[in-house]
Design a protein around this motif. Sequence first.
Motif, PDB file in Angstrom:
ATOM      1  N   GLY A 116     106.920  66.984  37.631  1.00 12.08           N
ATOM      2  CA  GLY A 116     105.696  67.057  36.842  1.00 12.08           C
ATOM      3  C   GLY A 116     104.460  66.962  37.715  1.00 12.08           C
ATOM      4  N   LEU A 117     104.471  66.073  38.693  1.00 14.77           N
ATOM      5  CA  LEU A 117     103.324  65.939  39.592  1.00 14.77           C
ATOM      6  C   LEU A 117     103.157  67.179  40.457  1.00 14.77           C
ATOM      7  CD1 LEU A 117     101.175  63.817  40.260  1.00 14.77           C
ATOM      8  CD2 LEU A 117     102.643  63.014  42.116  1.00 14.77           C
ATOM      9  N   ILE A 118     104.264  67.788  40.879  1.00 15.39           N
ATOM     10  CA  ILE A 118     104.194  69.028  41.664  1.00 15.39           C
ATOM     11  C   ILE A 118     103.539  70.134  40.854  1.00 15.39           C
ATOM     12  CG2 ILE A 118     105.615  70.878  42.648  1.00 15.39           C
ATOM     13  CD1 ILE A 118     107.574  68.679  43.559  1.00 15.39           C
ATOM     14  N   LEU A 119     103.918  70.277  39.594  1.00 11.09           N
ATOM     15  CA  LEU A 119     103.328  71.321  38.743  1.00 11.09           C
ATOM     16  C   LEU A 119     101.839  71.088  38.531  1.00 11.09           C
ATOM     17  CD1 LEU A 119     106.150  71.723  36.048  1.00 11.09           C
ATOM     18  CD2 LEU A 119     105.660  73.215  37.993  1.00 11.09           C
ATOM     19  N   VAL A 120     101.448  69.837  38.345  1.00 10.50           N
ATOM     20  CA  VAL A 120     100.031  69.528  38.154  1.00 10.50           C
ATOM     21  C   VAL A 120      99.237  69.849  39.413  1.00 10.50           C
ATOM     22  CG1 VAL A 120      98.383  67.647  37.790  1.00 10.50           C
ATOM     23  CG2 VAL A 120     100.434  67.787  36.391  1.00 10.50           C
TER      24      VAL A 120
ATOM     25  N   ASN B 125      96.318  67.746  47.994  1.00  4.50           N
ATOM     26  CA  ASN B 125      97.496  67.137  47.371  1.00  4.50           C
ATOM     27  C   ASN B 125      97.856  65.813  48.045  1.00  4.50           C
ATOM     28  OD1 ASN B 125      97.682  69.399  45.716  1.00  4.50           O
ATOM     29  ND2 ASN B 125      99.106  70.448  47.073  1.00  4.50           N
ATOM     30  N   TRP B 126      97.723  65.762  49.361  1.00  3.97           N
ATOM     31  CA  TRP B 126      98.080  64.557  50.103  1.00  3.97           C
ATOM     32  C   TRP B 126      97.167  63.378  49.732  1.00  3.97           C
ATOM     33  CZ3 TRP B 126     102.067  63.449  53.381  1.00  3.97           C
ATOM     34  CH2 TRP B 126     101.946  62.311  54.178  1.00  3.97           C
ATOM     35  N   ASN B 127      95.893  63.662  49.518  1.00  2.00           N
ATOM     36  CA  ASN B 127      94.919  62.598  49.266  1.00  2.00           C
ATOM     37  C   ASN B 127      94.671  62.330  47.787  1.00  2.00           C
ATOM     38  OD1 ASN B 127      94.322  62.179  52.062  1.00  2.00           O
ATOM     39  ND2 ASN B 127      93.027  64.003  52.037  1.00  2.00           N
ATOM     40  N   GLU B 128      95.249  63.117  46.898  1.00  2.66           N
ATOM     41  CA  GLU B 128      94.952  62.971  45.471  1.00  2.66           C
ATOM     42  C   GLU B 128      95.464  61.631  44.946  1.00  2.66           C
ATOM     43  OE1 GLU B 128      94.481  62.990  41.471  1.00  2.66           O
ATOM     44  OE2 GLU B 128      96.517  62.938  42.274  1.00  2.66           O
ATOM     45  N   PHE B 129      94.643  60.951  44.182  1.00  3.69           N
ATOM     46  CA  PHE B 129      94.978  59.613  43.700  1.00  3.69           C
ATOM     47  C   PHE B 129      95.052  59.515  42.181  1.00  3.69           C
ATOM     48  CE2 PHE B 129      93.351  55.506  42.128  1.00  3.69           C
ATOM     49  CZ  PHE B 129      94.373  54.669  42.558  1.00  3.69           C
ATOM     50  N   PHE B 130      94.066  60.086  41.480  1.00  5.59           N
ATOM     51  CA  PHE B 130      93.932  59.771  40.060  1.00  5.59           C
ATOM     52  C   PHE B 130      95.103  60.292  39.229  1.00  5.59           C
ATOM     53  CE2 PHE B 130      92.489  60.685  35.753  1.00  5.59           C
ATOM     54  CZ  PHE B 130      92.038  59.436  35.375  1.00  5.59           C
ATOM     55  N   TYR B 131      95.462  61.581  39.410  1.00  5.95           N
ATOM     56  CA  TYR B 131      96.564  62.130  38.612  1.00  5.95           C
ATOM     57  C   TYR B 131      97.877  61.416  38.924  1.00  5.95           C
ATOM     58  CZ  TYR B 131      93.599  65.967  37.021  1.00  5.95           C
ATOM     59  OH  TYR B 131      92.609  66.708  36.429  1.00  5.95           O
ATOM     60  N   ALA B 132      98.069  61.070  40.183  1.00  6.30           N
ATOM     61  CA  ALA B 132      99.271  60.312  40.542  1.00  6.30           C
ATOM     62  C   ALA B 132      99.271  58.947  39.861  1.00  6.30           C
ATOM     63  CB  ALA B 132      99.360  60.161  42.055  1.00  6.30           C
ATOM     64  N   LEU B 133      98.114  58.320  39.786  1.00  5.08           N
ATOM     65  CA  LEU B 133      98.022  57.010  39.138  1.00  5.08           C
ATOM     66  C   LEU B 133      98.347  57.104  37.653  1.00  5.08           C
ATOM     67  CD1 LEU B 133      97.169  53.993  39.271  1.00  5.08           C
ATOM     68  CD2 LEU B 133      94.828  54.762  38.787  1.00  5.08           C
ATOM     69  N   VAL B 134      97.889  58.166  37.005  1.00  8.51           N
ATOM     70  CA  VAL B 134      98.090  58.314  35.559  1.00  8.51           C
ATOM     71  C   VAL B 134      99.507  58.778  35.224  1.00  8.51           C
ATOM     72  CG1 VAL B 134      97.347  59.625  33.516  1.00  8.51           C
ATOM     73  CG2 VAL B 134      95.646  58.745  35.130  1.00  8.51           C
ATOM     74  N   LEU B 135     100.061  59.668  36.049  1.00  5.84           N
ATOM     75  CA  LEU B 135     101.315  60.335  35.690  1.00  5.84           C
ATOM     76  C   LEU B 135     102.558  59.688  36.279  1.00  5.84           C
ATOM     77  CD1 LEU B 135     100.100  64.032  36.132  1.00  5.84           C
ATOM     78  CD2 LEU B 135     100.161  62.676  34.033  1.00  5.84           C
TER      79      LEU B 135
END
Length: 284
Positions: free
Chosen positions: A146-150, A212-222
């Motif tokens: 799911g995170l990969i698709l986002v 993608n490496w530095n992304e935080f918010f979507y990873a935190l939520v999902l």
Amino acid sequence: MPRSNTRAPFRRHHLIIYLLFGAITFSTVAAFAWVFNVSMKTNSEFLATSPWSVAKDWSWQNYAVAWTNADIGSFFGNSVLVSVAATLLGVVLSAFAAYPIARIPFRFSGVVLALFLSGLMVPWMVTFIPLYLTLQDLGLLDTRIGLILVYATYNLPFNVFVLVGFLRTLPRELEESAAVDGAGPARAFVQVILPLLTPGLASVTIISFLNNWNEFFYALVLIHSPEKMTIPLGLFQLGQAADYGTNWVTLFAGMIIVAVPVLVLFAFLQNQITKGLTAGALKG
């Protein structure tokens, strides 16, 4: 005839610009040096001495502790998997979307490009609730897939914008020559256009990977499970542990582990980024 000197004359305002860039460079290097210095201290030394003091005995074991005990190795592996997979998927989709927009005339090509570009103007706080509910309905919440698709779709608007501009700089005679030889649009794209698209693909690939490496918010939520968390979430957890457990040196060691590979990658490939972006900016 002697070669003329085309170098621009030095002016006073150039000195101000150089000093400004030098100050920015110095502050950046000093920040990394300070983080590295703290990461080499023991926890008791960090708490008992000035933050600006030089480490007395370099404690390389802090990096081993951060990698194993603090699970930086697990977070690092998750980030590599998610970032690489999302980058490859996003770049492939962007290339196949940009080619017909830039090279195949059709009535609503401008509208389609505008729809992609509108994705650059949508703020993240508008999208995370629909994304959360969609992934929940699909059973992809709290999964790496799911995170990969986002992440892959997150970078699509920018990638398409850059690749369309790059493709429009290529002469149309390339497809005409390929058509004379009996090649269709798909074959012309793979055999003729794709090799010439390498600088543009390299630039969007590197930029997408860094995003993608530095992304935080979507990873935190999902992502909720600790074993599936990426590097930004791992550092966030280390920061919380440092606040409540005073284990600061492990946090700084983890920061160095995370930052160095990205800096090395960017240092070696920065020319590809510049070449791809500037070539794509010639025509819009």
